[in-house]
Design a protein around this motif. Sequence first.
Motif, PDB file in Angstrom:
ATOM      1  N   LYS A  53       2.817   5.130  -4.831  1.00 27.10           N
ATOM      2  CA  LYS A  53       4.243   5.066  -4.514  1.00 27.10           C
ATOM      3  C   LYS A  53       5.025   4.455  -5.659  1.00 27.10           C
ATOM      4  N   TYR A  60      10.515   3.897  -2.481  1.00 27.00           N
ATOM      5  CA  TYR A  60      11.477   4.961  -2.249  1.00 27.00           C
ATOM      6  C   TYR A  60      10.907   6.357  -2.481  1.00 27.00           C
ATOM      7  N   ARG A  61       9.677   6.474  -2.981  1.00 26.63           N
ATOM      8  CA  ARG A  61       9.118   7.805  -3.190  1.00 26.63           C
ATOM      9  C   ARG A  61       7.599   7.743  -3.215  1.00 26.63           C
TER      10      ARG A  61
END
Length: 63
Positions: free
Chosen positions: A31, A39-40
């Motif tokens: 991540k 966030y991603r």
Amino acid sequence: MKLISIKRRTKKEKRYTQKMGVLYTDVTYIKKFAFGIPYRTMHKYRGTYYGKIKECGECVLAN
């Protein structure tokens, strides 16, 4: 303090494959974090008993 960082985390999950049925396996998530907040999800994969690496898209979550 870094503004953007990348972390790898492994956790146990319950997966389902047609060949093996329900399978408890270690799934590794990579991540991207900004200011300490994820966030991603860049990549997720699982390792097999024989050492092969498989994508998590090949198996579906068991409900």
